[in-house]
Design a protein around this motif. Structure first.
Motif: not given
Length: 333
Positions: A123-139
């Motif tokens: 659910g939302i926990y999976f979505a938020m984890i993927t978003l956080a990891l993607a933002q780490m890659m962005f930086f």
């Protein structure tokens, strides 16, 4: 489960002579149109649609057939784009095929790492984890020297494929991109209709029941996640070859939101939905950017998205399938 029983039905029907179905005719027509399209429309525009259609199809494999909503798929698109762009720019004699393969494998490795961290959540926990990891890659992409930060990689050489096909010609490159998309689409279709795909659908419908039947659902979801990440990386690598550019826009959360929009508009859980959705979004962006409403592209797309979600939640292709199913039911009665 009904989903898992389809395999046995398919096996019993396997001995019967195969007939060309209406869907098969549709695929053939679309294939022929794809072959003729670059002689009617601008090839680079068509290649952009194909690249994003592949990206949306990769995302739809995860959302539509496993039920996992990822807000970080742009990280895989950017990984494939940057690796391919860097290798082709630093080693001009390198074959474009090797650059694309390297970018795809890089996305597979990243997808394995992301999946190992996020796949146990739902659910939302999976979505938020993927978003956080993607933002780490962005930086990371901002700071990494090989990406050139906010400037991005420009002037990536297309080179020659297998030393024979000059990809500097847009028509030649179009058919390469078209072949990549067709092969990836065929792979996705094979996966969806395989026993593995039936288990994924069972997990989407009722994961506890799939677990009770003895399936290691986390392993299935991880494989699907890695496959989706690899296909997204393939889309990014191909996009870099087309535009000779890899930029931070490929890694931003806006890109992750855009692929969600494409998938939902076309139809989640349908094979042709991502193609239709990407064509619609890219086409609207192109037309609106050239009009007086160029500054309102995001607002207009957002409004269209809201209207479509409220009017037909199954997306364009999903609603078409439902209409055909209802019509068949009325004819049977």
């Amino acid at each position: 489960m009904a989903v898992l029983q389809q395999d046995h039905q398919a096996a019993r029907a396997g001995s019967a002579p195969r007939r060309i179905t209406p869907l098969g005719v549709l695929y053939l027509v679309l294939f022929l149109l794809g072959l003729l399209a670059p002689w009617v429309a601008y090839p680079v525009f068509l290649m952009k649609i194909l690249c994003f259609a592949l990206f949306a199809s990769a995302f739809n494999l995860l959302l539509g057939f496993v039920g996992l909503l990822s807000f970080g798929h742009a990280a895989f698109l950017a990984t494939g784009a940057y690796i391919t762009g860097f290798l082709l720019a630093e080693y001009p004699g390198l074959s474009p095929a090797l650059g694309i393969v390297a970018g795809t494998l890089g996305a597979v490795v990243l997808g394995t790492l992301f999946g190992a961290l996020a796949i146990r959540r739902q659910g939302i926990y999976f979505a938020m984890i993927t978003l956080a990891l993607a933002q780490m890659m962005f930086f990371f992409f901002i700071q990494a020297p090989f990406t050139h930060g906010e400037d991005g990689l420009h002037g990536v050489p297309r080179g020659e494929l297998f030393g024979v096909f000059d990809l500097a010609d847009n028509h030649t490159l179009y058919y390469v991109v078209f072949a990549i998309f067709v092969a990836a689409f065929a792979l996705i279709r094979r996966v969806v209709h395989s026993p593995f795909g039936q288990v994924l659908k069972a997990i989407r419908e009722n994961e506890p029941r799939a677990i009770s039947l003895g399936y290691h659902t986390d392993a299935y979801k991880l494989v699907a996640f890695v496959l989706s990440a690899g296909l997204a990386g393939l889309a990014g690598a191909t996009k870099t070859l087309v535009f000779q550019l890899a930029s931070l826009g490929d890694a931003s959360w806006h890109m992750s939101g855009e692929v969600i929009l494409m998938t939902l508009l076309g139809g989640v859980g349908t094979l042709l939905g991502p193609l239709v959705g990407s064509g619609l979004v890219i086409g609207l962006q192109h037309q609106l950017a050239q009009s007086a409403l160029g500054d309102w592209v995001s607002v207009i797309l957002g409004a269209i998205f809201v209207i479509c979600v409220l009017s037909f939640r199954s997306g364009i292709i999903g609603e078409c399938q439902r209409w055909i199913a209802r019509r068949q039911q009325r004819e049977e009665k």
